[in-house]
Design a protein around this motif. Structure first.
Motif, mmCIF file in Angstrom:
data_model
loop_
_atom_site.group_PDB
_atom_site.id
_atom_site.type_symbol
_atom_site.label_atom_id
_atom_site.label_comp_id
_atom_site.label_asym_id
_atom_site.label_seq_id
_atom_site.Cartn_x
_atom_site.Cartn_y
_atom_site.Cartn_z
ATOM 1 N N HIS A 1 32.811 -31.897 8.429
ATOM 2 C CA HIS A 1 33.205 -30.826 9.336
ATOM 3 C C HIS A 1 32.037 -29.881 9.613
ATOM 4 C CE1 HIS A 1 36.010 -28.208 11.390
ATOM 5 N NE2 HIS A 1 35.614 -27.181 10.658
ATOM 6 N N ASP A 2 31.252 -29.582 8.591
ATOM 7 C CA ASP A 2 30.116 -28.677 8.760
ATOM 8 C C ASP A 2 28.915 -29.476 9.257
ATOM 9 O OD1 ASP A 2 28.211 -26.665 8.658
ATOM 10 O OD2 ASP A 2 29.027 -25.802 6.818
ATOM 11 N N LEU A 3 28.994 -29.912 10.486
ATOM 12 C CA LEU A 3 27.947 -30.733 11.088
ATOM 13 C C LEU A 3 26.583 -30.053 11.096
ATOM 14 C CD1 LEU A 3 27.082 -33.319 12.559
ATOM 15 C CD2 LEU A 3 28.180 -32.428 14.626
ATOM 16 N N PRO A 4 26.498 -28.739 11.370
ATOM 17 C CA PRO A 4 25.173 -28.093 11.311
ATOM 18 C C PRO A 4 24.514 -28.211 9.940
ATOM 19 C CG PRO A 4 26.723 -26.710 12.489
ATOM 20 C CD PRO A 4 27.528 -27.823 11.874
ATOM 21 N N LEU A 5 25.309 -28.225 8.890
ATOM 22 C CA LEU A 5 24.763 -28.393 7.541
ATOM 23 C C LEU A 5 24.396 -29.846 7.282
ATOM 24 C CD1 LEU A 5 24.176 -27.394 4.626
ATOM 25 C CD2 LEU A 5 26.608 -27.784 4.122
ATOM 26 N N ASP A 6 25.263 -30.763 7.704
ATOM 27 C CA ASP A 6 25.067 -32.176 7.374
ATOM 28 C C ASP A 6 23.950 -32.836 8.163
ATOM 29 O OD1 ASP A 6 27.085 -31.922 5.572
ATOM 30 O OD2 ASP A 6 28.393 -33.459 6.432
ATOM 31 N N ASP A 7 23.757 -32.448 9.429
ATOM 32 C CA ASP A 7 22.728 -33.131 10.222
ATOM 33 C C ASP A 7 22.246 -32.240 11.376
ATOM 34 O OD1 ASP A 7 21.004 -34.956 11.359
ATOM 35 O OD2 ASP A 7 22.408 -36.640 11.225
ATOM 36 N N THR A 8 21.432 -31.266 11.035
ATOM 37 C CA THR A 8 20.858 -30.373 12.039
ATOM 38 C C THR A 8 20.045 -31.143 13.073
ATOM 39 O OG1 THR A 8 20.756 -28.476 10.522
ATOM 40 C CG2 THR A 8 19.263 -28.453 12.400
ATOM 41 N N ALA A 9 19.267 -32.110 12.613
ATOM 42 C CA ALA A 9 18.387 -32.853 13.517
ATOM 43 C C ALA A 9 19.190 -33.576 14.595
ATOM 44 C CB ALA A 9 17.537 -33.851 12.725
ATOM 45 N N ARG B 1 32.059 -23.954 -4.201
ATOM 46 C CA ARG B 1 31.589 -25.332 -4.357
ATOM 47 C C ARG B 1 32.628 -26.311 -3.818
ATOM 48 N NH1 ARG B 1 31.240 -29.693 -7.862
ATOM 49 N NH2 ARG B 1 29.120 -30.511 -8.207
ATOM 50 N N ASP B 2 33.902 -26.025 -4.050
ATOM 51 C CA ASP B 2 34.969 -26.887 -3.537
ATOM 52 C C ASP B 2 35.045 -26.840 -2.006
ATOM 53 O OD1 ASP B 2 35.600 -27.619 -6.090
ATOM 54 O OD2 ASP B 2 37.433 -26.424 -6.241
ATOM 55 N N ILE B 3 34.841 -25.643 -1.437
ATOM 56 C CA ILE B 3 34.811 -25.523 0.023
ATOM 57 C C ILE B 3 33.672 -26.369 0.578
ATOM 58 C CG2 ILE B 3 34.383 -23.948 1.963
ATOM 59 C CD1 ILE B 3 35.753 -21.751 0.287
ATOM 60 N N LEU B 4 32.527 -26.301 -0.076
ATOM 61 C CA LEU B 4 31.366 -27.086 0.346
ATOM 62 C C LEU B 4 31.663 -28.579 0.283
ATOM 63 C CD1 LEU B 4 28.372 -27.182 1.168
ATOM 64 C CD2 LEU B 4 27.783 -27.036 -1.261
ATOM 65 N N SER B 5 32.298 -29.011 -0.797
ATOM 66 C CA SER B 5 32.576 -30.442 -0.959
ATOM 67 C C SER B 5 33.589 -30.951 0.053
ATOM 68 C CB SER B 5 33.079 -30.722 -2.383
ATOM 69 O OG SER B 5 34.387 -30.209 -2.579
ATOM 70 N N LEU B 6 34.453 -30.064 0.552
ATOM 71 C CA LEU B 6 35.443 -30.462 1.559
ATOM 72 C C LEU B 6 34.857 -30.459 2.970
ATOM 73 C CD1 LEU B 6 38.371 -31.171 2.323
ATOM 74 C CD2 LEU B 6 38.888 -28.716 2.318
ATOM 75 N N SER B 7 33.982 -29.514 3.248
ATOM 76 C CA SER B 7 33.472 -29.364 4.618
ATOM 77 C C SER B 7 32.211 -30.169 4.887
ATOM 78 C CB SER B 7 33.208 -27.882 4.926
ATOM 79 O OG SER B 7 32.286 -27.334 4.004
ATOM 80 N N SER B 8 31.511 -30.593 3.834
ATOM 81 C CA SER B 8 30.281 -31.358 3.995
ATOM 82 C C SER B 8 30.447 -32.738 3.366
ATOM 83 C CB SER B 8 29.111 -30.619 3.326
ATOM 84 O OG SER B 8 27.961 -31.441 3.260
ATOM 85 N N ASN B 9 29.806 -33.730 3.981
ATOM 86 C CA ASN B 9 29.822 -35.086 3.428
ATOM 87 C C ASN B 9 28.520 -35.440 2.718
ATOM 88 O OD1 ASN B 9 32.378 -35.409 4.414
ATOM 89 N ND2 ASN B 9 31.840 -36.841 6.036
ATOM 90 N N LEU B 10 27.624 -34.476 2.595
ATOM 91 C CA LEU B 10 26.406 -34.679 1.825
ATOM 92 C C LEU B 10 26.707 -34.569 0.333
ATOM 93 C CD1 LEU B 10 23.847 -32.481 3.828
ATOM 94 C CD2 LEU B 10 24.125 -34.965 3.940
ATOM 95 N N PRO B 11 25.855 -35.143 -0.520
ATOM 96 C CA PRO B 11 25.991 -34.870 -1.960
ATOM 97 C C PRO B 11 25.942 -33.365 -2.204
ATOM 98 C CG PRO B 11 24.410 -36.644 -1.577
ATOM 99 C CD PRO B 11 24.734 -36.064 -0.224
ATOM 100 N N ILE B 12 26.751 -32.899 -3.136
ATOM 101 C CA ILE B 12 26.830 -31.460 -3.389
ATOM 102 C C ILE B 12 25.455 -30.905 -3.759
ATOM 103 C CG2 ILE B 12 27.744 -29.692 -4.931
ATOM 104 C CD1 ILE B 12 29.715 -30.628 -2.895
ATOM 105 N N SER B 13 25.034 -29.895 -3.010
ATOM 106 C CA SER B 13 23.780 -29.210 -3.285
ATOM 107 C C SER B 13 24.075 -27.949 -4.091
ATOM 108 C CB SER B 13 23.086 -28.838 -1.968
ATOM 109 O OG SER B 13 22.058 -27.887 -2.190
ATOM 110 N N GLN B 14 23.540 -27.888 -5.294
ATOM 111 C CA GLN B 14 23.739 -26.694 -6.108
ATOM 112 C C GLN B 14 23.088 -25.482 -5.467
ATOM 113 O OE1 GLN B 14 26.374 -27.809 -8.061
ATOM 114 N NE2 GLN B 14 25.504 -26.374 -9.533
ATOM 115 N N THR B 15 21.980 -25.730 -4.762
ATOM 116 C CA THR B 15 21.296 -24.626 -4.079
ATOM 117 C C THR B 15 22.191 -24.016 -3.015
ATOM 118 O OG1 THR B 15 19.123 -25.626 -4.459
ATOM 119 C CG2 THR B 15 19.291 -23.989 -2.681
#
Length: 245
Positions: free
Chosen positions: A224-232, A135-149
């Motif tokens: 950093h995880d652009l594919p996760l944050d904005d695929t479109a 979860r911490d890795i996700l919060s550092l690499s993504s700028n989206l609200p944390i997704s529990q899924t």
């Protein structure tokens, strides 16, 4: 067109998540082959090489059964592997190169890994609770609200195919010493970067643009995880680039 997809540090093909089906839907005439770096995914029991060149050779061996030429879309550490690959093949073997939030020895160390990221990375490394670590890795690499899924998916991936701390350190060592050759491998390539990246400074991509006159597109606020944050956004940039716009 056949695309090889490469992920970043301590991540595997399952971390592409919904990006993979979306890009396949957007480009139905293309084929997309996600490939794991050594020490991750299906190769999680293997030792990761400590040089980008050796990681690249491992990837080349994995895709030898896929007819050439290839195009490569790669994120972060995977981008270094892709760039090294493009510099070590015959002309025409790599058709297109899309590098997302990657870096190289052309940029200073404090841009390749932002100083502010180190304390958080050290805290993450010290986490014993696997779910909280992912979860911490996700919060550092993504700028989206944390997704529990997504956090649960990443936790499941690490439970099934754990990347060891040793392999993560070996990948870090490979990345830290990577410096591309001076010769431009392709006339043009697409550099996608994120202004909101808290790990890698977007100017690392700008350095490649300036050196080789490649095409640079900067997302205004993704992580950093652009594919996760904005695929479109990636799909739009890729379609425009391939259409020559």
């Amino acid at each position: 067109m056949r695309w090889i997809l490469l992920r970043g540090l301590a991540r595997e093909q399952a971390h592409w998540g919904s990006f993979l089906p979306q890009i396949r839907e957007a480009f139905p005439d293309h084929q997309f082959f996600p490939v794991d770096l050594p020490g991750t995914g299906v190769h999680f029991k293997e030792a990761s090489p400590t040089t980008i060149a050796d990681i690249r050779r491992h990837v080349q061996a994995q895709v030898a059964h896929i007819p050439k030429p290839y195009s490569v879309l790669a994120l972060s550490l995977g981008g270094m592997v892709a760039l090294d690959w493009a510099q070590h093949v015959l002309e025409g073997e790599i058709q297109q190169l899309v590098l997302i939030n990657t870096s190289s020895g052309f940029s200073p160390p404090w841009q390749r890994m932002k100083p502010g990221a180190w304390p958080r990375l050290l805290r993450i490394a010290g986490r014993r609770d696997l779910f909280r670590r992912e979860r911490d890795i996700l919060s550092l690499s993504s700028n989206l609200p944390i997704s529990q899924t997504v956090a649960k998916q990443w936790y499941s991936i690490q439970r099934q195919r754990p990347v060891t701390a040793t392999n993560a350190l070996r990948q870090i060592a490979a990345a830290a010493r990577f410096r591309p050759g001076s010769k431009r491998p392709l006339t043009n390539a697409l550099l996608l970067t994120s202004a909101g990246d808290r790990l890698v400074d977007w100017r690392c991509s700008q350095a490649l643009e300036s050196r080789w006159q490649w095409t640079l597109k900067r997302h205004p606020d993704a992580g950093h995880d652009l594919p996760l944050d904005d695929t479109a956004w990636i799909i739009r940039q890729l379609r425009s680039y391939l259409d020559g716009e």
